[in-house]
Design a protein around this motif. Structure first.
Motif, short mmCIF file in Angstrom:
data_model
loop_
_atom_site.label_atom_id
_atom_site.label_comp_id
_atom_site.label_asym_id
_atom_site.label_seq_id
_atom_site.Cartn_x
_atom_site.Cartn_y
_atom_site.Cartn_z
N TRP A 40 21.21 -0.41 -12.09
CA TRP A 40 20.66 -1.04 -11.10
C TRP A 40 19.12 -1.23 -12.29
O TRP A 40 19.89 -0.63 -13.47
CB TRP A 40 19.38 0.23 -10.13
N SER A 41 18.44 -2.68 -11.75
CA SER A 41 17.51 -3.75 -12.22
C SER A 41 16.11 -2.55 -12.92
O SER A 41 16.26 -2.18 -11.48
CB SER A 41 17.07 -4.59 -12.02
N GLN A 45 13.92 -0.21 -10.30
CA GLN A 45 13.57 1.39 -11.16
C GLN A 45 12.31 1.50 -10.71
O GLN A 45 11.46 2.39 -10.18
CB GLN A 45 13.92 1.57 -12.78
N ALA A 46 11.54 0.44 -10.03
CA ALA A 46 10.34 0.27 -10.28
C ALA A 46 9.87 0.88 -9.24
O ALA A 46 9.23 1.51 -8.80
CB ALA A 46 9.72 -1.45 -10.97
N ALA A 47 10.95 -0.59 -8.24
CA ALA A 47 10.45 0.03 -7.03
C ALA A 47 11.26 1.14 -6.18
O ALA A 47 10.68 1.94 -4.74
CB ALA A 47 11.11 -1.29 -6.44
N GLU A 94 16.40 11.03 -8.18
CA GLU A 94 14.87 11.83 -7.25
C GLU A 94 15.06 10.83 -5.90
O GLU A 94 14.67 11.61 -5.28
CB GLU A 94 13.75 11.43 -8.12
N HIS A 95 15.05 9.53 -6.72
CA HIS A 95 14.32 8.14 -5.36
C HIS A 95 16.40 7.87 -4.96
O HIS A 95 16.04 6.93 -4.22
CB HIS A 95 13.86 7.64 -5.85
N ARG A 142 14.11 -7.99 -5.29
CA ARG A 142 14.19 -8.98 -5.95
C ARG A 142 13.37 -9.58 -4.77
O ARG A 142 13.69 -9.73 -3.59
CB ARG A 142 14.68 -10.15 -6.24
N ARG A 143 12.15 -9.66 -4.70
CA ARG A 143 11.21 -11.06 -3.73
C ARG A 143 10.60 -9.74 -2.51
O ARG A 143 10.87 -10.41 -1.61
CB ARG A 143 11.39 -11.98 -3.36
N GLY A 144 10.72 -8.47 -3.11
CA GLY A 144 10.49 -7.71 -1.72
C GLY A 144 11.38 -7.08 -0.97
O GLY A 144 11.17 -6.57 -0.25
N ALA A 145 12.43 -7.38 -1.26
CA ALA A 145 13.95 -7.25 -0.60
C ALA A 145 14.52 -6.50 -1.55
O ALA A 145 14.94 -6.64 -2.49
CB ALA A 145 14.25 -8.38 -0.37
#
Length: 152
Positions: A40-41, A45-47, A94-95, A142-145
């Protein structure tokens, strides 16, 4: 499906090959006794880190009139339809959770597909279905999706 004991998200050893914004995270899990590499990008990871509940990534190999791959996103393991489905969900970190299923349609009818949005299905649970597993999974945000794909 049992998670690999060594699984755990970490930055890919090949990360130096990518620009900083493209760096990938990787974990390996086991599905049907086969290793599956999940990447994963940084954006994903941040999301994922911002989430209160894990995201369940449901990979589906759909045998109908044609063979089709699809990916769905559920907000938590409770998003799986049954307790059995939740039990077959593998923790990637974890997520993030992963579930792979093979299904087939019970009929190939355009009228039924238009009425239901897709053909009625039944999950395959035979020896051949248990030999199928994705080799690699890619997840991005990307872009909230969420976007994802997998390779067999």
């Amino acid at each position: 499906m049992q998670p690999d004991a060594t699984a755990g998200p970490h930055e890919s050893p090949r990360a130096w090959r990518f620009p900083r914004w493209q760096r990938r995270f990787v974990a390996e899990v086991t599905v049907h006794g086969k290793p599956v590499v999940v990447e994963w990008s940084r954006a994903a990871q941040a999301a994922l880190a911002r989430r209160a509940q894990p995201l369940t990534l449901e990979l589906e190999l759909y045998f109908s009139c044609l063979v089709k791959k699809s990916v769905r996103f559920a907000e938590s393991p409770a998003g799986c339809d049954t307790a059995d489905a939740a039990a077959r969900t593998v923790a990637v970190g974890e997520h993030l959770r992963l579930r792979f299923r093979t299904v087939t349609s019970t009929a190939c009818s355009i009228d039924v597909a238009q009425r239901l949005g897709r053909q009625p299905e039944v999950e395959l649970d035979g020896a051949v279905a248990r030999r199928l597993a994705p080799r690699r999974v890619w997840l991005d945000h990307r872009r909230g999706a969420w976007t994802a794909d997998y390779w067999m």
